[in-house]
Design a protein around this motif. Sequence first.
Motif, PDB file in Angstrom:
ATOM      1  N   SER A  44       0.836  -1.208   0.000  1.00 43.25           N
ATOM      2  CA  SER A  44       0.000   0.000   0.000  1.00 43.25           C
ATOM      3  C   SER A  44       0.869   1.257   0.000  1.00 43.25           C
ATOM      4  O   SER A  44       0.521   2.269  -0.618  1.00 43.25           O
ATOM      5  N   HIS A  45       2.018   1.181   0.670  1.00 44.00           N
ATOM      6  CA  HIS A  45       2.942   2.323   0.674  1.00 44.00           C
ATOM      7  C   HIS A  45       3.536   2.530  -0.720  1.00 44.00           C
ATOM      8  O   HIS A  45       3.662   3.674  -1.188  1.00 44.00           O
ATOM      9  N   MET A  46       3.914   1.444  -1.388  1.00 44.06           N
ATOM     10  CA  MET A  46       4.441   1.554  -2.747  1.00 44.06           C
ATOM     11  C   MET A  46       3.388   2.138  -3.690  1.00 44.06           C
ATOM     12  O   MET A  46       3.711   2.927  -4.589  1.00 44.06           O
ATOM     13  N   LEU A  47       2.136   1.763  -3.469  1.00 41.34           N
ATOM     14  CA  LEU A  47       1.057   2.313  -4.288  1.00 41.34           C
ATOM     15  C   LEU A  47       0.895   3.810  -4.045  1.00 41.34           C
ATOM     16  O   LEU A  47       0.648   4.582  -4.984  1.00 41.34           O
ATOM     17  N   LYS A  48       1.072   4.248  -2.804  1.00 40.78           N
ATOM     18  CA  LYS A  48       1.021   5.686  -2.501  1.00 40.78           C
ATOM     19  C   LYS A  48       2.126   6.433  -3.246  1.00 40.78           C
ATOM     20  O   LYS A  48       1.906   7.527  -3.770  1.00 40.78           O
ATOM     21  N   ILE A  49       3.308   5.832  -3.272  1.00 38.09           N
ATOM     22  CA  ILE A  49       4.419   6.456  -4.003  1.00 38.09           C
ATOM     23  C   ILE A  49       4.090   6.530  -5.489  1.00 38.09           C
ATOM     24  O   ILE A  49       4.286   7.570  -6.140  1.00 38.09           O
ATOM     25  N   ALA A  50       3.569   5.426  -6.041  1.00 39.25           N
ATOM     26  CA  ALA A  50       3.224   5.392  -7.462  1.00 39.25           C
ATOM     27  C   ALA A  50       2.172   6.443  -7.797  1.00 39.25           C
ATOM     28  O   ALA A  50       2.263   7.129  -8.824  1.00 39.25           O
ATOM     29  N   ASP A  51       1.168   6.589  -6.946  1.00 36.93           N
ATOM     30  CA  ASP A  51       0.127   7.595  -7.158  1.00 36.93           C
ATOM     31  C   ASP A  51       0.703   9.006  -7.089  1.00 36.93           C
ATOM     32  O   ASP A  51       0.380   9.877  -7.902  1.00 36.93           O
ATOM     33  N   LEU A  52       1.566   9.223  -6.108  1.00 32.01           N
ATOM     34  CA  LEU A  52       2.188  10.535  -5.925  1.00 32.01           C
ATOM     35  C   LEU A  52       3.026  10.922  -7.140  1.00 32.01           C
ATOM     36  O   LEU A  52       3.108  12.095  -7.517  1.00 32.01           O
ATOM     37  N   CYS A  53       3.643   9.924  -7.769  1.00 36.45           N
ATOM     38  CA  CYS A  53       4.538  10.181  -8.906  1.00 36.45           C
ATOM     39  C   CYS A  53       3.804  10.420 -10.222  1.00 36.45           C
ATOM     40  O   CYS A  53       4.422  10.824 -11.212  1.00 36.45           O
ATOM     41  N   GLU A  54       2.501  10.132 -10.253  1.00 40.71           N
ATOM     42  CA  GLU A  54       1.666  10.460 -11.421  1.00 40.71           C
ATOM     43  C   GLU A  54       2.283   9.991 -12.743  1.00 40.71           C
ATOM     44  O   GLU A  54       2.468  10.762 -13.681  1.00 40.71           O
ATOM     45  N   GLY A  55       2.613   8.714 -12.812  1.00 37.86           N
ATOM     46  CA  GLY A  55       3.102   8.146 -14.057  1.00 37.86           C
ATOM     47  C   GLY A  55       4.604   8.029 -14.173  1.00 37.86           C
ATOM     48  O   GLY A  55       5.108   7.318 -15.048  1.00 37.86           O
ATOM     49  N   LEU A  56       5.339   8.716 -13.318  1.00 37.05           N
ATOM     50  CA  LEU A  56       6.798   8.591 -13.332  1.00 37.05           C
ATOM     51  C   LEU A  56       7.180   7.200 -12.849  1.00 37.05           C
ATOM     52  O   LEU A  56       6.522   6.639 -11.967  1.00 37.05           O
ATOM     53  N   PRO A  57       8.243   6.603 -13.389  1.00 39.63           N
ATOM     54  CA  PRO A  57       8.609   5.234 -12.991  1.00 39.63           C
ATOM     55  C   PRO A  57       9.027   5.135 -11.530  1.00 39.63           C
ATOM     56  O   PRO A  57       9.768   5.980 -11.024  1.00 39.63           O
ATOM     57  N   VAL A  58       8.530   4.109 -10.859  1.00 35.63           N
ATOM     58  CA  VAL A  58       8.843   3.847  -9.452  1.00 35.63           C
ATOM     59  C   VAL A  58       9.384   2.428  -9.346  1.00 35.63           C
ATOM     60  O   VAL A  58       8.673   1.465  -9.623  1.00 35.63           O
ATOM     61  N   SER A  59      10.651   2.296  -8.954  1.00 42.15           N
ATOM     62  CA  SER A  59      11.259   0.970  -8.827  1.00 42.15           C
ATOM     63  C   SER A  59      10.968   0.383  -7.452  1.00 42.15           C
ATOM     64  O   SER A  59      11.320   0.978  -6.432  1.00 42.15           O
TER      65      SER A  59
END
Length: 226
Positions: A44-59
């Motif tokens: 869920s934390h990784m999903l928060k990061i992904a949402d925050l990044c708005e399409g930017l790649p998240v490893s």
Amino acid sequence: MKFFIDTADLAEIAEAKSWGCLAGVTTNPSLYAKTGGKLADFESHMLKIADLCEGLPVSVETTASTVEGMVEDGLRFSSLAPNIVVKVPICEAGLAACRMLADKGVRVNMTLVFSATQALLAANAGARYVSPFIGRFDDIAEDGIAQLADVVACLGNYDWSGKNVDSRVEIIAASVRTPLHVTKAALLGVDIATVPFKTLSKCLKHPLTDRGIALFEADWKKVEQA
């Protein structure tokens, strides 16, 4: 050269993103542990990061040690959000998992790369990103920038079309400790530097800039008071 931020801290990501120069995020288990997060909250934390990044790649890095486990993690992580990239360590199992994930259309960031041969194997296995480390070489009195230069030269010699999901391989300079590391990586033509927030802030600062701003403000006050 693009800037990724190497963190799992939502506040740091939001601040760096507000500067308008952030191109992505890299995380790992150690960075997540620093946030005080619990295992049950990891995805869920990784999903928060992904949402925050708005399409930017998240490893997002797998913690599995087998091919099956890495592939299972990779498929699950990549299904959380379309901008999640699966981070896999360079090893026998990692290479096999990378190939399987790439064949399924999952982008892979091959991490813990310390040699040109490892980078070449990762690219051949379908890695979308290859992350050679710099600072950890410096820790043992070796030249991390020289090793990075070898990776850049070797990967740059070949056309990687058809080897991975996006028909290209980008190099991410990792374990970046100082602005000098960033400069040296950029001079080599590295695609991306992933840096801690503290290092990113140092890249922004210069004493002559601070002095110039203070001088302009002082002079403008004189104008206002005239």
